[in-house]
Scaffold this motif. Sequence first.
Motif, short mmCIF file in Angstrom:
data_model
loop_
_atom_site.label_atom_id
_atom_site.label_comp_id
_atom_site.label_asym_id
_atom_site.label_seq_id
_atom_site.Cartn_x
_atom_site.Cartn_y
_atom_site.Cartn_z
N THR A 13 -8.93 -2.42 4.95
CA THR A 13 -8.02 -2.50 6.10
C THR A 13 -6.93 -3.53 5.85
OG1 THR A 13 -9.83 -1.95 7.61
CG2 THR A 13 -7.84 -2.88 8.58
N LEU A 14 -5.69 -3.14 6.13
CA LEU A 14 -4.55 -4.06 6.15
C LEU A 14 -3.98 -4.05 7.55
CD1 LEU A 14 -2.35 -5.85 4.85
CD2 LEU A 14 -1.14 -3.74 4.22
N ARG A 15 -3.81 -5.25 8.12
CA ARG A 15 -3.22 -5.37 9.44
C ARG A 15 -1.86 -6.03 9.35
NH1 ARG A 15 -8.29 -7.11 13.41
NH2 ARG A 15 -9.29 -5.05 13.42
N VAL A 16 -0.92 -5.52 10.13
CA VAL A 16 0.45 -6.04 10.17
C VAL A 16 0.76 -6.40 11.62
CG1 VAL A 16 2.87 -5.60 9.62
CG2 VAL A 16 1.07 -4.46 8.30
N GLY B 112 1.36 -4.14 16.68
CA GLY B 112 1.23 -4.16 15.23
C GLY B 112 0.66 -2.87 14.69
N LEU B 113 0.24 -2.91 13.43
CA LEU B 113 -0.26 -1.73 12.72
C LEU B 113 -1.61 -2.04 12.09
CD1 LEU B 113 2.98 -0.74 10.78
CD2 LEU B 113 2.07 0.43 12.80
N ARG B 114 -2.47 -1.06 12.08
CA ARG B 114 -3.69 -1.10 11.30
C ARG B 114 -3.58 -0.01 10.24
NH1 ARG B 114 -8.39 1.65 10.68
NH2 ARG B 114 -10.28 0.45 10.21
N ILE B 115 -3.69 -0.39 8.96
CA ILE B 115 -3.57 0.56 7.86
C ILE B 115 -4.94 0.73 7.20
CG2 ILE B 115 -2.46 1.06 5.65
CD1 ILE B 115 -0.09 -0.65 6.60
N ALA B 116 -5.47 1.96 7.25
CA ALA B 116 -6.70 2.29 6.55
C ALA B 116 -6.33 2.55 5.09
CB ALA B 116 -7.35 3.52 7.17
N VAL B 117 -6.88 1.77 4.20
CA VAL B 117 -6.45 1.73 2.80
C VAL B 117 -7.02 2.90 2.00
CG1 VAL B 117 -6.55 0.39 0.67
CG2 VAL B 117 -6.18 -0.76 2.86
#
Length: 292
Positions: free
Chosen positions: A75-78, A123-128
């Motif tokens: 997970t990457l959070r922005v 913000g954004l949550r990016i499932a890697v």
Amino acid sequence: MSYHHGERVVQARMAARAGREPNPPSFGTTIPDVARDFLRAQPLIVLGAADADGLLWSTMLTGRPGFLDAPDERTLRVAGLPGPDDPLAGALGRPAGVGTIVLEPGTRRRMRVNGRSTPIGRGLRIAVDQVVANCPKYIQRREPHPVAASPGVALEGTELTDSQSAAVARADTFFIATSDGYGHADASHRGGLPRFVQVLDAGHLRWPEYVGNGMFMTLGNLVVHSSAGLLFPDWDTGSLLHLSGTATVAEEPEEPHARAVVDFRVRRVVEVPGGSALRWSAPEFHRFNPPV
């Protein structure tokens, strides 16, 4: 994870010309611990995605170090979203395939994280899905300086103005978003000496593809899906020049330092004055930048 058809096609052609075997895959599916520390220290991220019309765009989000975080390895959070005039404001306001590149110009470090983004609050949550560490070639060394600024009114068009053409011609850095055509987006970096991007006319750009890591992810995407989104940041004023259009690859370049040449046809232009809240020091050009 493996290379898709377009990447394999370009790799095979380039390897045959060089008289060697294509490079094996060199990407992962998780964010390692050292990369988490890197992400948390950065003040910017570049994202690429498609809008509701299917046009690809690149954009930049900035914030204080810590606005990027990796709470776990997938997970990457922005902590930020594009402004209302940003061409990806709508796309990133809903689930989307997204490519990202996180760049630290001061150390010439960069990494790419691709996956599926979902808006969460502000913000954004990016499932890697894919993590790629890149070499420092062609990154100009710069140091950031945050400023208190807000974006101006966006300027839109279907071709470059004279001032926008001049900005592209003097650029030493731009970012490019591509896709494999199935919604798997990627964002990458291109750098060189000023005028490495040629402005052939108000709707036609050309640049050389310098020797890189041999993965050919960008060119491989363009082989199967010609849509591309470019971002030219103005490091002095914070303005962001977004271009969306189509790109074609010529694999027999005349330049000795180039592996290929890309021709880009502009379809839409969005310029956001002051779109970034960062200003940067004068560049220290990379020693591997080929002459122009």
